[in-house]
Scaffold this active site. Structure first.
Site, PDB file in Angstrom:
ATOM      1  N   HIS A  32      13.386   5.959  23.499  1.00  0.00           N
ATOM      2  CA  HIS A  32      13.898   5.164  24.611  1.00  0.00           C
ATOM      3  C   HIS A  32      13.646   5.747  25.999  1.00  0.00           C
ATOM      4  O   HIS A  32      14.171   5.194  26.981  1.00  0.00           O
ATOM      5  CB  HIS A  32      15.391   4.867  24.414  1.00  0.00           C
ATOM      6  N   ASP A  34      22.085   5.472  23.924  1.00  0.00           N
ATOM      7  CA  ASP A  34      21.468   5.556  25.249  1.00  0.00           C
ATOM      8  C   ASP A  34      20.322   4.580  25.472  1.00  0.00           C
ATOM      9  O   ASP A  34      19.663   4.653  26.488  1.00  0.00           O
ATOM     10  CB  ASP A  34      20.968   6.992  25.482  1.00  0.00           C
ATOM     11  N   ASP A  54      16.893  13.896  24.143  1.00  0.00           N
ATOM     12  CA  ASP A  54      15.829  12.927  24.340  1.00  0.00           C
ATOM     13  C   ASP A  54      14.535  13.488  23.752  1.00  0.00           C
ATOM     14  O   ASP A  54      14.114  14.596  24.100  1.00  0.00           O
ATOM     15  CB  ASP A  54      15.648  12.643  25.822  1.00  0.00           C
TER      16      ASP A  54
END
Length: 1014
Positions: free
Chosen positions: A579, A374, A264
């Site tokens: 995201h 994701d 991430d």
């Protein structure tokens, strides 16, 4: 035969866990360790190497939250270890087994060369294989003491999510740092037993293969000498060979495995930590590639590659070599794995433009697919955008998290709003962090929806959600599962190879039409409202800067188009669309920095636009319209005086009074401009909105009703809004004041103030302007609630079978009924600048300048009429992972537009988000382009990225019907080409006798034109 399954299973588990696993390292000698705590932010290797280190003992606490501790480790391989495989094994005091949300470290040689990372499930660094004995080993280890934000299973509020509130108490206790002998036979035995035991437990009680494995393991354990595991390991392995070598059934499902490390770009750590995570993970991956020739690693997010290139050149060189060797596969072609709903259409296009260009420029590779495992749902424009960027396939995983309905396909054609289809796969293993466990392999087969039509699926393998990546143990599992009876077959291969085989096998796969809506994480449309507002305004400021910079480049001698600045600013905005940033699901540190970045981006873009307008020369005060629609509206001068002006699309006009259709009158709490009459009740709600053109009351009940709901989801506070939020609420009907604040022939405004909750205050200014039916509600909230959501409701007297919400390059219709569980699950949905509801002959739109989440419902009244209610989600107050999420000041505007068609909603959505710009003494250039034809909407105007001077225009059909028109230019046109999103030619476009480019568009079609100047 007696059933001894339980005895065997328990025996195997104990011997594996307590004897075999503990014997993997045959002997150890400790490193001599020294430590240096870096002050403040991370430092370069050179600074750490020159620092003064102090002796450090094992068992010592270390690492304040978000701190960096450097450890110098020295040791010597014993002479007696010659010929053995020797490794460094480091345990920083890991908690649990998640590598992405706790302590992790990067091990360097003393010359600064990064070797490999260590984390809970990957603690070794190879020293020698075989060792000569006597080698001296010295490392510098950069250890990050990142806090475990989601300890206690998301249940506790913590201040650890920001360095400003985290404190300085050490988080970890260093357990061990050793030089060790890896006993390869025991290590392989460990994996043999793991794979067989997990397979056995997944097979049915009546499956002969289960019992064959059980008894084979039982007999093999008889050969294990508990006093000499190492010496007996070869015999135990030999006994297991027959049961490990039985081939899979001819009809066995095939799992195409590809290494992966979902990192991430920010989440439970700030962006600065992601830069280090990439170096750690990518060091692991390139190290693993040296060990396993059959290893292939898929990696997306060009931004992360750029971070490594700029900060870790030696790791970057290893990546380049792995790409050349075919072991590293750039995928996805986006700048980051962005949110799938919230970025605007042009921003999604630029994600591909910047991402794909990076991979082509640095590796000579054009990625073929979209890699978004994701993100929290995917907008229905993606198929067209992806195909126009040169993609052939689309991969996602997250839809497996659906709360209500199981998605019916795993391999399918996804059809977007314009009719474009893209071949899509949704791995049935239901994870993008696979490790080839028995449970995962069984799930992949059991879960696969395409049985009978197809026989293969994809499994991204490796530790992720913060990095770590594949390990040698996972690779060994893949090798054992390549052809093993009772299991799916595993082949490690490039995603492109999987998709090619899957499409060949299943060309007539089923079709899914429309959005991929995630029935979970619906609050990500609203959480961290200031981050979302920063994104929305940045997107529109970028559009504005590009348009006027292009105008200046065409008309202002000596003006230089700011390619590099725009490129850098776009990349900043694209990064923050990741995201877990834009959806509002990151820690406080991430959102604090995002707000600061958006403010910086806004200042720079405002300056770029001002420079471009100034370069156009002197003249009268002019009004500049960035919208693709002609505007006739009220604007304020620099002194604040209102003026009614008419300005062409993408053009400018003098700041001169035009004659409005009718002045505004204010009488008591009534605003009237001849188009609409708005009555404000004593409680501050809208008691009436009458459309004077249609002679029709718009509202069925109180309009702009503010409702404060209790909002505590079952889990995932920042992510989720669960349906039970609807059951407990307070309507905010106690206005502290309702006051007329502006009474002018051009503007009438009433201000409503309310105090509520835990010291919160909301001030709303309801404004009606001459010449416009749009009713603006400018909102200022000082928000101090917790675990609440604030909604604004507009109950409209319309029987609407569906609502229409703007998405990227178009809009999507959603039923207002809940006939099925699929419709009922859409109790909170996303949209961009507007939501429209209508019945034949009449419609109403709700416009916004920074709001995404909303809901639409309908009821039938006692009089037989239908009330369709649109409710905007204004602000939330979750506490995990950011305990202060959304606290403080919010300023935004939303509006009611009576009598609106879809085209009206589109035009007013642009208008509200692209305010007219007033510039003193500006020149009067012709618009760069103007579009003739209903539904032909210009989305972007810029100079070509190759600095050729060509003008690039992106337009789309915005109504949902066919459109024909002409694109006119404000400069002599030499020719035109239709291009893909990367501005590469697809075909020549015709130019008519008047120098215009005729266009014919299907519903929601996107068209990019490259215009050559004479």
């Amino acid at each position: 035969m007696h059933d001894e399954s339980r005895r065997i299973e328990e025996r195997v588990q104990r011997l594996h866990d307590q004897r075999i696993k503990t014997a993997i390292y045959a002997a150890t000698v400790p490193f001599e360790v020294e430590a240096w705590q870096a002050p403040g932010e991370p430092v370069p290797f050179e600074e750490a190497a020159a620092a003064s280190y102090a002796p450090f003992a094992m068992g010592t606490p270390w690492g304040p939250p978000w701190g960096t501790t450097w450890f110098r480790m020295r040791g010597q391989v014993p002479e007696a270890w010659a010929g053995r495989r020797v490794e460094a094994v480091i345990d920083l005091g890991f908690v649990g087994d998640w590598p992405g949300n706790q302590a992790e470290a990067l091990v360097h040689l003393t010359d600064g060369t990064p070797l490999k990372a260590v984390n809970p499930l990957n603690q070794y660094v190879a020293i020698a294989n075989p060792a000569t004995g006597g080698e001296t080993v010295e490392y510098l280890v950069e250890a990050a003491s990142n806090p475990d934000i989601l300890a206690d299973n998301f249940s506790k509020v913590t201040p650890l999510g920001d360095i400003l509130t985290a404190g300085d108490k050490p988080l970890y206790t260093f357990r061990s740092a050793d030089i060790a002998i890896l006993d390869e036979e025991v290590w392989h035995l460990d994996l043999d037993v793991q794979v067989l035991r997990e397979l056995m437990l997944e097979l049915g009680e009546h499956d002969p293969r289960r019992h064959e494995i059980a008894h084979a393991l039982d007999r093999a354990m008889d050969l294990l000498d508990l006093d000499d595991v190492s010496g007996s390991a070869p015999a135990v392995r030999e006994a297991l060979k027959p049961v490990l070598s039985r081939p899979a059934h001819a009809s066995a499902h095939t799992v195409s495995g590809v290494g992966h490390a979902h990192i991430d770009s920010a989440w439970l750590w700030p962006i600065r930590e992601t830069k280090r995570k990439t170096s750690r993970t990518f060091s692991n991956v390139t190290s693993l590639a040296d060990e396993y020739d059959d290893f292939i690693f898929a990696c997306s997010q060009a931004q992360q590659y750029e971070w490594v290139r700029d900060n870790y050149p030696k790791v970057w060189a290893r990546i380049q070599e792995s790409v050349k060797n075919g072991q590293w596969a750039p995928v996805g072609g986006m700048w980051v794995e962005s949110d799938g709903n919230l970025p605007g259409g042009e921003a999604v296009a630029r994600q591909f433009v910047h991402g794909k260009r990076f991979f082509m420029d640095h590796f000579g590779i054009e990625t073929k697919g979209v890699w978004l495992p994701d993100s929290f749902g995917y907008n229905a424009a993606y198929p067209q955008i992806a195909k126009l960027a040169g993609n052939e396939w689309f991969l996602t995983q997250k839809i497996s998290w659906n709360q209500t309905n199981k998605f019916p396909h795993h391999t399918f054609w996804w059809e977007g709003i314009d009719g474009t289809r893209i071949f899509t796969h949704f791995p049935p293993v239901d994870t993008y962090n696979a490790r080839f466990s028995g449970e995962e392999m069984s799930r992949a087969v059991r879960n696969y929806q395409e049985k009978g039509g197809a026989s293969r699926s994809l499994a991204p393998f490796g530790w992720g959600d913060g990095g770590g990546g594949p390990t040698r143990e996972i690779m060994e599992r893949a090798r054992r599962l390549a052809d093993l009876e009772g299991s799916a077959k595993v082949v490690v291969e490039h995603p492109d190879e999987f998709f090619a085989k899957a499409r060949e096998e299943y060309p007539d796969a089923p079709v899914w039409v429309g959005e991929l809506y995630l029935e979970l994480h619906r609050a990500t449309y609203t959480s961290q409202a200031r981050t979302k507002q920063g994104n929305r305004r940045s997107e529109h400021l970028l559009r504005e800067a590009e348009l006027w910079a292009t105008t200046a480049a065409l008309h202002a001698p000596g003006y230089s188009y700011p390619y590099e600045k725009l490129d850098r600013l776009w990349k900043t905005v694209l990064l923050h669309q990741f995201h877990d940033i834009l959806p509002g699901s990151s820690i406080a540190w991430v959102h604090r920095e995002a707000e600061a970045e958006y403010a910086r981006v806004a200042r720079e873009l405002q300056a770029l636009t001002a420079e471009a307008v100034a370069a156009l020369g002197s003249g009268t005060t002019r009004v500049f319209n960035t919208s693709p629609y002609d505007r006739a509206e009220v604007v304020r001068t620099s002194e604040g005086a209102p003026v009614y002006v008419e300005v062409p699309a993408s053009g400018s006009a003098p700041l001169a009074d035009a004659e409005p259709p009718q002045p505004v009158t204010v009488s008591g709490r009534v605003l009237d401009n001849g188009l609409v009459r708005v009555e404000v009740a004593e409680d501050g709600t809208l008691s009436s909105v009458r459309d004077l053109r249609a002679n029709r009351e718009v509202l069925a009940d109180q309009g702009n009703l503010l409702r404060l709901h209790t909002d505590l989801p079952n889990y995932w506070d920042a992510w989720d809004i669960d349906k039970h939020y609807q059951n407990r609420y307070t309507d905010l009907l106690d206005a502290t004041s309702v006051t007329v604040v502006e009474q002018d022939p051009l503007i009438g405004a009433i201000r409503v103030e309310r105090d509520f909750g835990k010291g919160s205050k909301i001030t709303q200014t309801i404004t009606v302007r001459a010449g416009s039916p749009r009713i603006d509600i400018e909102t200022d909230i000082d928000w101090h609630e917790t675990e609440k959501i604030l909604k604004a409701a507009f109950p409209v007297d319309i029987r609407a079978p569906h609502s229409s919400a703007e998405i990227q390059f178009g809009h999507i219709q959603r039923p207002t009924h809940t006939n099925t569980s699929w419709e009922a699950a859409r109790f909170e949905v996303s949209g961009h600048r507007w939501v429209h509801i209508g019945e034949p002959g009449y419609g109403v739109a709700v416009i916004n300048d920074s709001t995404y989440g909303h809901d639409v419902s309908r009821t039938v009244r006692e009089d037989g009429g239908t009330t369709t209610t649109v409710r905007l989600s204004l602000v939330r107050a979750p506490r995990i992972p950011d305990p202060e999420a959304d606290q403080g000041r919010h300023r935004f505007t939303y509006a009611l537009l009576p009598g609106a068609t879809i085209e009206d909603a589109v035009a007013e959505g642009y208008a509200l988000n692209l305010p007219l710009r007033v510039a003193d003494a500006a020149g009067a250039p012709a618009p760069v382009v103007s579009a003739e034809g209903d539904g032909v909407t210009v989305e972007a105007v810029k100079l070509a990225d190759d600095a050729s001077g060509d003008v690039v225009v992106r337009l789309y059909e915005s109504r949902g019907g066919r459109a024909q028109g002409v694109l006119r230019t404000g400069f002599p046109l030499a020719g035109a080409q239709i291009t893909d999103l990367l501005e590469r030619p697809l075909e020549e476009a015709s130019v008519d006798g008047d120098g215009g480019v005729p266009v014919a568009l299907r519903p929601f079609q996107i068209l990019t034109l490259r215009l050559r100047r004479s």
